[in-house]
Structures are given as structure tokens and as C-alpha cells.
Design a protein around this motif. Sequence first.
Motif, mmCIF file in Angstrom:
data_model
loop_
_atom_site.group_PDB
_atom_site.id
_atom_site.type_symbol
_atom_site.label_atom_id
_atom_site.label_comp_id
_atom_site.label_asym_id
_atom_site.label_seq_id
_atom_site.Cartn_x
_atom_site.Cartn_y
_atom_site.Cartn_z
ATOM 1 N N PHE A 1 -19.148 28.640 2.807
ATOM 2 C CA PHE A 1 -20.156 29.253 3.663
ATOM 3 C C PHE A 1 -19.949 28.900 5.130
ATOM 4 O O PHE A 1 -20.823 29.113 5.957
ATOM 5 C CB PHE A 1 -21.549 28.792 3.236
ATOM 6 C CG PHE A 1 -22.123 29.554 2.069
ATOM 7 C CD1 PHE A 1 -23.454 29.400 1.735
ATOM 8 C CD2 PHE A 1 -21.346 30.414 1.317
ATOM 9 C CE1 PHE A 1 -24.000 30.091 0.662
ATOM 10 C CE2 PHE A 1 -21.873 31.099 0.247
ATOM 11 C CZ PHE A 1 -23.207 30.940 -0.091
ATOM 12 N N GLN A 2 -18.776 28.374 5.476
ATOM 13 C CA GLN A 2 -18.553 27.870 6.832
ATOM 14 C C GLN A 2 -18.764 28.942 7.888
ATOM 15 O O GLN A 2 -19.297 28.679 8.965
ATOM 16 C CB GLN A 2 -17.144 27.294 6.947
ATOM 17 C CG GLN A 2 -16.893 26.556 8.257
ATOM 18 C CD GLN A 2 -15.549 25.841 8.252
ATOM 19 O OE1 GLN A 2 -14.820 25.884 7.262
ATOM 20 N NE2 GLN A 2 -15.224 25.188 9.340
ATOM 21 N N ILE B 1 -22.611 23.244 -6.301
ATOM 22 C CA ILE B 1 -21.859 22.489 -7.300
ATOM 23 C C ILE B 1 -20.491 23.103 -7.554
ATOM 24 O O ILE B 1 -19.489 22.394 -7.690
ATOM 25 C CB ILE B 1 -22.652 22.414 -8.621
ATOM 26 C CG1 ILE B 1 -23.960 21.646 -8.400
ATOM 27 C CG2 ILE B 1 -21.838 21.745 -9.721
ATOM 28 C CD1 ILE B 1 -24.912 21.720 -9.571
ATOM 29 N N VAL B 2 -20.426 24.451 -7.592
ATOM 30 C CA VAL B 2 -19.189 25.107 -8.038
ATOM 31 C C VAL B 2 -18.285 25.569 -6.901
ATOM 32 O O VAL B 2 -17.087 25.784 -7.128
ATOM 33 C CB VAL B 2 -19.512 26.309 -8.958
ATOM 34 C CG1 VAL B 2 -20.304 25.850 -10.171
ATOM 35 C CG2 VAL B 2 -20.281 27.391 -8.201
ATOM 36 N N LEU B 3 -18.819 25.739 -5.696
ATOM 37 C CA LEU B 3 -18.011 26.255 -4.594
ATOM 38 C C LEU B 3 -17.522 25.136 -3.687
ATOM 39 O O LEU B 3 -18.191 24.116 -3.545
ATOM 40 C CB LEU B 3 -18.809 27.261 -3.763
ATOM 41 C CG LEU B 3 -19.185 28.576 -4.428
ATOM 42 C CD1 LEU B 3 -19.997 29.431 -3.467
ATOM 43 C CD2 LEU B 3 -17.950 29.339 -4.907
ATOM 44 N N TYR C 1 -28.266 25.768 -0.855
ATOM 45 C CA TYR C 1 -26.855 25.435 -0.661
ATOM 46 C C TYR C 1 -26.644 24.519 0.532
ATOM 47 O O TYR C 1 -25.891 23.551 0.469
ATOM 48 C CB TYR C 1 -26.042 26.707 -0.467
ATOM 49 C CG TYR C 1 -24.547 26.463 -0.368
ATOM 50 C CD1 TYR C 1 -23.747 26.524 -1.497
ATOM 51 C CD2 TYR C 1 -23.948 26.174 0.846
ATOM 52 C CE1 TYR C 1 -22.377 26.297 -1.411
ATOM 53 C CE2 TYR C 1 -22.592 25.930 0.945
ATOM 54 C CZ TYR C 1 -21.807 26.007 -0.189
ATOM 55 O OH TYR C 1 -20.466 25.769 -0.099
ATOM 56 N N PHE C 2 -27.338 24.806 1.620
ATOM 57 C CA PHE C 2 -27.058 24.094 2.882
ATOM 58 C C PHE C 2 -28.286 23.413 3.453
ATOM 59 O O PHE C 2 -28.284 22.222 3.683
ATOM 60 C CB PHE C 2 -26.458 25.068 3.895
ATOM 61 C CG PHE C 2 -26.030 24.407 5.173
ATOM 62 C CD1 PHE C 2 -24.931 23.571 5.206
ATOM 63 C CD2 PHE C 2 -26.736 24.616 6.344
ATOM 64 C CE1 PHE C 2 -24.531 22.955 6.381
ATOM 65 C CE2 PHE C 2 -26.348 24.023 7.525
ATOM 66 C CZ PHE C 2 -25.249 23.185 7.546
ATOM 67 N N GLY C 3 -29.348 24.141 3.727
ATOM 68 C CA GLY C 3 -30.613 23.538 4.114
ATOM 69 C C GLY C 3 -30.946 23.513 5.589
ATOM 70 O O GLY C 3 -32.051 23.874 5.974
ATOM 71 N N VAL D 1 -30.041 29.234 -7.449
ATOM 72 C CA VAL D 1 -28.711 29.836 -7.255
ATOM 73 C C VAL D 1 -27.930 29.061 -6.198
ATOM 74 O O VAL D 1 -26.745 28.760 -6.380
ATOM 75 C CB VAL D 1 -28.849 31.318 -6.845
ATOM 76 C CG1 VAL D 1 -27.483 31.898 -6.467
ATOM 77 C CG2 VAL D 1 -29.463 32.120 -7.980
ATOM 78 N N GLY D 2 -28.580 28.731 -5.083
ATOM 79 C CA GLY D 2 -27.908 27.992 -4.013
ATOM 80 C C GLY D 2 -27.438 26.624 -4.463
ATOM 81 O O GLY D 2 -26.332 26.192 -4.122
#
Length: 258
Positions: free
Chosen positions: A100-101, A93-95, A158-160, A87-88
Motif C-alpha cells: 500500500f506504499q 497479515i498476508v501482504l 491495514y495501516f491506521g 479485511v484490512g
Amino acid sequence: MPWTEALLILLAGMAAGTINTIVGSGTLVTFPTLLAFGFPSVTANVSNTIGLVAGGLSGTWGYRREVRTMSDQLKRLAPMSFLGAVVGALLLIVLPPSAFQAIVPALILLGVLLVIFGPRIQRWAAKNHTDQEVAHDSAGRRILLAGGIFVAGVYGGYFGAAQGVLLMGIMSVLLSQPLQRINGIKNVLGTIVNGVAAITFIIVARDHVDWRVAGLIAVGSLLGGFIGAGVGRKLPPNVLRGFIVVIGLIAIVNLLLK
């Protein structure tokens, strides 16, 4: 690539592998290093993620004894990390990057607070529940734990960076296990998430992969994972907890100053 630059990237990968195995946030070493050498941010992020998977594997191997004692727990949690990472990665890819800042520093801070207050919360829960309530609470804890690991997987895919801090915070509160065992599970779950992200990058962002950089970081982080396991397994619980908190706070400051 000059040999001095290659050596420094290799050493940064080793440091990142060591830090990731002990707590997480090794990306905060490698990513700025690559940017300092002039690599584009997307190329640096993608190549770094791919390279650090090797360190996750060696760190997991270093904690294999702790992981073996938690195999049943791991079987329940690993699928949640995998699904969350998928999901992340798709969100990545899409956001837009700014999506998420605000939430990323807040999630890391939550992880830090859970690491600090986790033992107190567990002691309070044990004192304020009957045996019947504890059994019921255990089922509730399992649900909360699965949900928390899924959210951490989404975050990691998403970020890691500082994913390990968040994982340690969640499991410190919801698992009644020694911190070293939790750290072993963290290494496995974090490696699953990073592996999914790396595969996603190779499929959808292959043009941004610098295989020289990924290879150097992979070699360095592979060695660092073994070093981190040797060091981390010897740290007393309070020292390990303090190290996690310091790294988490550094990650928050780093993100807020960007």
C-alpha cells in the motif's frame, strides 16, 4: 525502562489521544517516539495500536451528545467499519508492507480534498437536483457512504495513521450534517477499526506486544481523548476543517519522506 522514557511515552500517548479525537493521525506522534527510543518497528506499531484504543473510547465518550443524535446513521455505518477492519487486518497479515506504499498517501490526500471541497459539493448538488432527483440521490449517497466507510475501514485495519482524515473527508461530502456530529461518528468508527486491529495483533502477533508500552500509551491516550473532546467540540467548523487539512498534509509528507 527509565522513568524519563516512560514519562515521555505517556505524554506522547496523551498527545496522540488528543489529536485522534479532534481529527486523527495521533500515530504520527507515538510511533516515531517509540522508534526514537529504540523499539523495533513491528513492536512499536503493534503496541501503539493496542494502547490507542483507550483514547478512542474516551474520545467517543466525550462526543456522546453528538453521537446520540446520529445513532440511526451509526447503526448503518458501524458494520461497514467492522467488516473493512477485518479485511484490512487480514491484508496486513498476508501482504508485504510495500503493498500500500503508493496508495496510502493518495487516500489521505483524497480525504484532505474532500474535507476542503465537501461543503461546496453539497451546495452544488442541492442546487442542481429536483426533489425527485434528491430522493434518488439520497439512496445513491447511502450506497456510496457505506462503500466509502468500508474502504476507510480496510485502510484503517491495514495501516491506521490519518484514518480520521479519510473518514472525515468521506462523510463531509456524503452526510448533510454539522462537522461536529460527523467528528463524533468518526471517533466511534475509528475506535471500532482500531479495536479490530488490536485484537488481531494480540491473536497473531502477541510476541511483538510490549505491554509496558501499550499500557503507558493507553493511560496517556485515555486522558488525551477527554482533552481532545473538550477542545474539539469548541472549535468552529472552519477552524476544525483547517486543522484536519494541516494534519492530513503533515501525514502525507511524513509518509512520502520514509
